[in-house]
Write an enzyme that holds these catalytic residues in place. Structure first.
Site, mmCIF file in Angstrom:
data_model
loop_
_atom_site.group_PDB
_atom_site.id
_atom_site.type_symbol
_atom_site.label_atom_id
_atom_site.label_comp_id
_atom_site.label_asym_id
_atom_site.label_seq_id
_atom_site.Cartn_x
_atom_site.Cartn_y
_atom_site.Cartn_z
ATOM 1 N N THR A 1 55.252 86.102 33.683
ATOM 2 C CA THR A 1 54.212 86.407 33.029
ATOM 3 C C THR A 1 53.156 85.753 33.811
ATOM 4 O O THR A 1 53.349 84.622 34.137
ATOM 5 C CB THR A 1 54.486 85.780 31.634
ATOM 6 O OG1 THR A 1 55.473 86.320 31.013
ATOM 7 C CG2 THR A 1 53.208 86.066 30.704
ATOM 8 N N LEU B 1 54.553 79.288 30.440
ATOM 9 C CA LEU B 1 54.648 80.837 30.389
ATOM 10 C C LEU B 1 55.903 81.090 31.434
ATOM 11 O O LEU B 1 56.103 80.236 32.365
ATOM 12 C CB LEU B 1 53.307 81.293 31.189
ATOM 13 C CG LEU B 1 51.841 81.174 30.466
ATOM 14 C CD1 LEU B 1 50.668 81.840 31.490
ATOM 15 C CD2 LEU B 1 51.625 81.977 29.036
ATOM 16 N N ASP B 2 56.448 82.207 30.874
ATOM 17 C CA ASP B 2 57.655 82.689 31.538
ATOM 18 C C ASP B 2 57.173 82.841 33.237
ATOM 19 O O ASP B 2 55.909 83.307 33.494
ATOM 20 C CB ASP B 2 58.255 83.862 31.331
ATOM 21 C CG ASP B 2 58.670 83.794 29.846
ATOM 22 O OD1 ASP B 2 58.862 82.606 29.505
ATOM 23 O OD2 ASP B 2 58.961 84.756 29.180
ATOM 24 N N ARG B 3 58.072 82.623 34.283
ATOM 25 C CA ARG B 3 57.709 82.853 35.571
ATOM 26 C C ARG B 3 57.227 84.260 36.041
ATOM 27 O O ARG B 3 56.141 84.351 36.582
ATOM 28 C CB ARG B 3 59.120 82.954 36.255
ATOM 29 C CG ARG B 3 58.798 83.105 37.776
ATOM 30 C CD ARG B 3 60.247 83.789 38.558
ATOM 31 N NE ARG B 3 61.248 82.497 38.574
ATOM 32 C CZ ARG B 3 61.769 81.915 40.058
ATOM 33 N NH1 ARG B 3 60.968 82.397 40.940
ATOM 34 N NH2 ARG B 3 62.421 80.883 39.704
ATOM 35 N N ARG C 1 58.854 89.056 24.463
ATOM 36 C CA ARG C 1 59.914 89.958 24.886
ATOM 37 C C ARG C 1 61.052 90.315 24.245
ATOM 38 O O ARG C 1 61.384 91.375 23.992
ATOM 39 C CB ARG C 1 60.320 89.220 26.331
ATOM 40 C CG ARG C 1 59.260 88.981 27.188
ATOM 41 C CD ARG C 1 59.475 87.862 28.366
ATOM 42 N NE ARG C 1 60.842 88.315 29.038
ATOM 43 C CZ ARG C 1 61.511 87.609 29.885
ATOM 44 N NH1 ARG C 1 60.962 86.319 30.252
ATOM 45 N NH2 ARG C 1 62.443 88.056 30.622
#
Length: 211
Positions: A59, A55-57, A156
């Site tokens: 998110t 998961l992105d930082r 995104r």
């Protein structure tokens, strides 16, 4: 990482509710990442659990960790085969209505000035996201996303380029917001042959406010 962040646990799997701001992989600057919490997530096992996906930082939400190498290999196969159901909730910085599918191939580009980002590119990797507008208020829309593929930054970029409306607080594809990025991995379902699937739901975090 407190026990209240654990959404699912059994002998081979652990799903945590990852907080926004915590990177899964150790950043180059040496700041804290998920790795710093793995000792507290062993729950009686000798090995540290291993994150199966990313998961992105910025998110938050459902992150699957495998508790042994065999389980890790099986879970990775399920992700690669597109068998894992993922549901995200995001607040978009504009009004969208209805529902649909976004099929935009994505490729990574990099410049010395701006760093790297993902862009729509016909020669990129096939990417598909299903979406449904939940409700609009104050010029913003809560949208449910179900990605069928798992590309970096997929939701995104699909929001910003496919729907033409970025995620609120997206520092790369939209504009930063003091409340952070409003993208949350709300639900994860991982099928397992001969076993009940792994199911986890992560409650909407406080940064989503009245949504």
């Amino acid at each position: 990482m407190h026990g209240d962040r654990v959404l699912f646990i059994d002998g081979e799997a652990l799903v945590i509710d990852k907080p926004a701001g915590l990177p899964v992989d150790p950043p180059r600057d040496g700041s804290l990442s998920l790795e710093n919490h793995l000792e507290s997530l062993k729950f009686g096992f000798r090995r540290w659990p291993v994150a199966v996906h990313r998961l992105d930082r910025d998110t938050s939400g459902c992150l699957l960790l495998a508790r042994n190498p065999k389980a890790q290999a099986r879970f990775q196969q399920a992700f690669e085969a597109g068998l894992v159901e993922k549901r995200y909730l995001a607040v978009l910085d504009g009004v969208v209505e209805g529902e649909g599918e976004i099929a935009l191939p994505l490729a990574k580009v990099s410049t010395a000035e701006a760093g790297w980002r993902m862009v729509p590119d016909d020669r990129g990797k096939a990417s598909l996201t299903r979406w449904r507008a939940v409700r609009s208020e104050g010029g913003r829309t809560l949208v449910e996303f179900r990605p069928a593929t798992g590309r970096t930054h997929q939701i995104r970029v699909h929001a910003a380029s496919g729907l033409g409306v970025p995620v609120v607080g997206d520092p790369v594809y939209g504009r930063p917001d003091c409340g952070g990025m409003l993208l949350h991995a709300a639900e994860l379902v991982v099928p397992r042959p001969g076993k009940d699937p792994i199911r986890a739901e992560a409650p909407l975090p406080e940064r989503f406010g009245a949504w």
